[in-house]
Write a protein that holds these residues in place. Structure first.
Motif, short mmCIF file in Angstrom:
data_model
loop_
_atom_site.label_atom_id
_atom_site.label_comp_id
_atom_site.label_asym_id
_atom_site.label_seq_id
_atom_site.Cartn_x
_atom_site.Cartn_y
_atom_site.Cartn_z
N SER A 17 24.78 -26.12 -49.86
CA SER A 17 23.54 -25.34 -49.96
C SER A 17 23.81 -24.03 -50.67
O SER A 17 24.90 -23.51 -50.61
CB SER A 17 22.98 -25.11 -48.55
N ALA A 18 22.95 -23.50 -51.40
CA ALA A 18 21.57 -23.88 -51.52
C ALA A 18 21.32 -24.76 -52.73
O ALA A 18 20.44 -25.61 -52.71
CB ALA A 18 20.68 -22.63 -51.63
N ASN A 19 22.07 -24.64 -53.80
CA ASN A 19 21.83 -25.49 -54.96
C ASN A 19 23.12 -25.76 -55.75
O ASN A 19 23.16 -25.63 -56.95
CB ASN A 19 20.76 -24.88 -55.87
N ASN A 20 24.15 -26.17 -55.02
CA ASN A 20 25.44 -26.47 -55.64
C ASN A 20 25.98 -27.79 -55.11
O ASN A 20 25.67 -28.19 -53.99
CB ASN A 20 26.48 -25.39 -55.30
N VAL A 21 26.82 -28.41 -55.92
CA VAL A 21 27.67 -29.49 -55.44
C VAL A 21 29.10 -29.01 -55.62
O VAL A 21 29.38 -28.12 -56.42
CB VAL A 21 27.42 -30.82 -56.18
N ASP A 46 34.23 -26.14 -59.54
CA ASP A 46 34.22 -25.84 -58.11
C ASP A 46 32.78 -25.88 -57.60
O ASP A 46 32.27 -26.92 -57.28
CB ASP A 46 34.96 -24.55 -57.78
N PHE A 47 32.10 -24.75 -57.53
CA PHE A 47 30.69 -24.73 -57.15
C PHE A 47 29.86 -24.97 -58.41
O PHE A 47 29.81 -24.12 -59.29
CB PHE A 47 30.31 -23.40 -56.51
N SER A 51 20.24 -29.00 -59.98
CA SER A 51 18.80 -29.01 -59.72
C SER A 51 18.48 -30.25 -58.90
O SER A 51 19.30 -31.17 -58.76
CB SER A 51 18.03 -29.06 -61.05
N GLU A 52 17.27 -30.30 -58.40
CA GLU A 52 16.84 -31.49 -57.66
C GLU A 52 16.86 -32.72 -58.56
O GLU A 52 17.27 -33.80 -58.14
CB GLU A 52 15.44 -31.26 -57.07
N GLU A 53 16.48 -32.55 -59.82
CA GLU A 53 16.48 -33.66 -60.77
C GLU A 53 17.90 -34.18 -61.00
O GLU A 53 18.13 -35.39 -61.07
CB GLU A 53 15.85 -33.24 -62.10
N GLU A 54 18.84 -33.26 -61.15
CA GLU A 54 20.24 -33.67 -61.36
C GLU A 54 20.78 -34.38 -60.12
O GLU A 54 21.52 -35.35 -60.23
CB GLU A 54 21.10 -32.45 -61.70
N LEU A 55 20.41 -33.88 -58.95
CA LEU A 55 20.84 -34.52 -57.71
C LEU A 55 20.31 -35.96 -57.66
O LEU A 55 21.05 -36.89 -57.32
CB LEU A 55 20.33 -33.71 -56.51
N LEU A 56 19.06 -36.14 -58.06
CA LEU A 56 18.49 -37.49 -58.11
C LEU A 56 19.23 -38.37 -59.13
O LEU A 56 19.43 -39.57 -58.90
CB LEU A 56 17.01 -37.43 -58.45
#
Length: 172
Positions: A17-21, A46-47, A51-56
């Motif tokens: 969270s909040a917007n990293n893998v 690393d971090f 985005s939500e689109e990339e996560l999808l």
């Protein structure tokens, strides 16, 4: 898991969270790839901002949600609430649809005294058939009692502290 072939290794993404893998340059990726023996879909770095689109687009079969900025509960994810990201927008991820994700507590995802239990949680998520005999709750309770000398009541408080939400807030 040391004898798994490349074809048997599962594809996993570690969301922080909040917007990293978390990429291969993190200790968490080392836990995942070198100890649990799975593939980190995030690749190098690393971090890594996501985005939500990339996560999808990653669409991992297994997902680890690390409480970097604060704990995100499975209930928050399943309810599609906005916390870190809008989980409603990524509800179609295979890992979420198939309930193939775990949420790590505020300190569990770091390399701390909780690391042995975190490794068990990761391994059981990724390869449940290999770890079906492991009782995570029992192992976690024993860790706190043996390492910290806590009573069962104190263990309950320590485990509850893992659910500290930090600065994360649900969107209004």
């Amino acid at each position: 898991t040391k004898d798994l072939t490349e074809d048997e290794k599962k594809d996993v993404l570690i969301f922080a969270s909040a917007n990293n893998v978390l990429g291969t340059g993190t200790v968490q990726s080392y836990f995942l790839t070198d100890i649990v023996n799975a593939n980190n879909l995030a690749g190098s770095g690393d971090f890594i901002k996501i985005s939500e689109e990339e996560l999808l687009n990653y669409n991992p079969e297994k997902l680890i949600i690390a409480g970097h900025d604060g704990y995100i509960s499975p209930e928050t994810v399943k309810a599609g609430k906005s916390c870190g990201i809008n989980w409603g927008n990524v509800k179609d991820l295979e890992a979420i649809k198939n309930d193939e994700f775990i949420c790590l507590g505020y300190e569990e995802w770091r390399d701390t005294i909780e690391t042995p239990v975190t490794l068990l949680k990761m391994a059981k998520l990724v390869y449940p058939e290999l770890f079906e005999d492991i009782d995570i709750e029992k192992e976690e309770k024993e860790l706190y009692m043996n390492c910290y000398g806590l009573t069962e009541d104190q263990v309950a408080g320590a485990l509850d502290a893992q659910h500290y939400t930090g600065q994360l807030e649900e969107a209004k």
